[in-house]
Design a protein around this motif. Structure first.
Motif, PDB file in Angstrom:
ATOM      1  N   ARG A 120      39.864  46.403  35.231  1.00 48.18           N
ATOM      2  CA  ARG A 120      40.301  45.014  35.107  1.00 48.18           C
ATOM      3  C   ARG A 120      41.632  44.799  35.839  1.00 48.18           C
ATOM      4  NH1 ARG A 120      38.186  41.308  31.943  1.00 48.18           N
ATOM      5  NH2 ARG A 120      37.038  42.904  30.777  1.00 48.18           N
TER       6      ARG A 120
ATOM      7  N   LEU B 219      36.679  42.749  38.274  1.00 52.81           N
ATOM      8  CA  LEU B 219      35.760  41.936  37.481  1.00 52.81           C
ATOM      9  C   LEU B 219      35.914  40.444  37.773  1.00 52.81           C
ATOM     10  CD1 LEU B 219      35.974  43.744  34.018  1.00 52.81           C
ATOM     11  CD2 LEU B 219      34.252  44.020  35.805  1.00 52.81           C
TER      12      LEU B 219
ATOM     13  N   MET C  22      30.162  43.029  36.657  1.00 51.83           N
ATOM     14  CA  MET C  22      30.970  43.218  37.859  1.00 51.83           C
ATOM     15  C   MET C  22      30.223  42.653  39.064  1.00 51.83           C
ATOM     16  SD  MET C  22      32.438  46.731  39.605  1.00 51.83           S
ATOM     17  CE  MET C  22      33.556  47.063  38.244  1.00 51.83           C
TER      18      MET C  22
END
Length: 361
Positions: free
Chosen positions: A30, A35, A300
């Motif tokens: 992250r 993402l 993703m």
């Protein structure tokens, strides 16, 4: 890649440190921005898909009633598969933040453009992601034609059946030619059943338009003989392309016994296989070649999988989690060899160090 035996006592990992491992990995992913939505990438594909399909339909009508249409059949097979990959991305919430937007994009791409029920696929694929290669839980290892576990082989009796099982690896790729027809049939069957399907009226309407309209177009433009061959080529190649894109990812990887529990990180990484091959393979397989990354982070965006792969591989090595990758054709050899050995009745096709270590305690 070593596998997990099918007869072991109940085993469970220490969930607390395992959970912290995945939390650490998630934070790293992250923090790298992997993402974040990729709207430019996906809007380009979302616009290109119907434009290319419309262009191919125009070409189909222009070429007319000739055997040259077999080349357009190949084009339709490739394009439908690529659109299905895009629908797969939307179904995993890779395209938009809004779940509603992703759902409707999946319905349009899957039902209306390809002829595959989003509801059927979602029901099946969600169970696969929750328990990849787990006996009794993963529908992708419970196939009506092939036997992928020792127990399945034992349940199928008869001289002819036993002979087919012993040679099932030989039939694996030819069987994939029927997968396209099976996908359409399963979709129609799912929306026709009483089982719950979200947005059933929309799915039925889209499937009727797609399947009925496509067949009408084919038989209006082509004579019956050419139309039959055209459909056989298009459906056969579509199913084959879909099959060879999904098969290398888990077939021949460890099977998880029904009574075994694994933490999320190991459950997803150890049962999945990545396919090397550069950007050509990335496009060819629609990002499915990064199966480990996809299973760990289903939402993703596809273009980020390539960037995430070396980070996740390094993390897995550092934490002693087997991370498997190979070439495309090597993966097919593994799959065929595994299917043949299961069909010949071998119970312990692989020996998994993880399970052996637990059994020795």
């Amino acid at each position: 890649m070593p596998g997990i035996r099918s007869t072991i006592p109940t085993a469970r990992t220490d969930d607390r440190p395992a959970a912290s491992e995945f939390t650490e990995l998630s934070k790293m992913i992250r923090d790298r921005g992997l993402l974040a939505r990729r709207y430019g990438y996906y809007w380009t594909k979302l616009v290109a898909a119907p434009v290319l399909l419309g262009g191919l339909v125009v070409l189909f009508i222009f070429v007319g009633n000739t055997w040259w249409q077999l080349f357009t059949a190949v084009g339709f097979a490739i394009l439908f598969t690529q659109i299905a990959f895009l629908g797969h991305d939307a179904a995993h919430r890779q395209i938009f933040v809004s779940g509603r937007w992703n759902d409707w994009i999946s319905l349009v791409l899957g039902d209306l453009l390809v002829g595959m029920s989003y509801g059927w696929w979602q029901h099946k694929h969600t169970r696969h992601h929750a328990n990849p290669n787990k006996e009794g839980a993963d529908p992708d290892i419970d196939l009506p034609v092939l036997s992928l576990t020792h127990d399945q082989v034992q349940q199928r009796r008869g001289p002819l059946t036993q002979w087919l099982l012993a040679h099932q690896g030989v039939f694996f790729f030819p069987i994939l030619l029927l997968e396209g027809l099976s996908l359409h049939a399963s979709s129609v069957r799912r929306v026709s059943m009483r089982a719950h399907v979200d947005r059933r009226p929309a799915e039925i309407a889209f499937l009727v338009l797609r399947l009925g309209g496509y067949l009408t177009l084919v038989f209006l433009v082509l004579s019956p003989g050419i139309a039959a061959v055209f459909l056989a080529v298009q459906l056969g190649l579509f199913g084959f392309y879909m099959g060879v894109s999904f098969a290398p990812n888990h077939k021949g990887m460890p099977l998880v016994p029904r009574n075994m529990r694994l933490d999320f990180l190991r459950r997803q990484v150890m049962m999945s296989r990545n396919i090397r091959g550069g950007r050509f393979v990335d496009v060819l397989m629609g990002g499915l070649n990064y199966q480990i990354e996809h299973h760990l982070f289903p939402s993703m965006p596809r273009p980020e999988l390539r960037r995430a792969a070396p980070l996740i591989e390094e993390f897995c090595r550092a934490h002693g989690v087997p991370y498997t990758q190979t070439t495309l054709f090597a993966s097919y050899a593994i799959v065929v060899r595994y299917i043949n050995r299961v069909g010949l009745g071998e119970r312990d096709v692989f020996a998994c160090p993880l399970v052996e270590a637990r059994q020795s305690i």
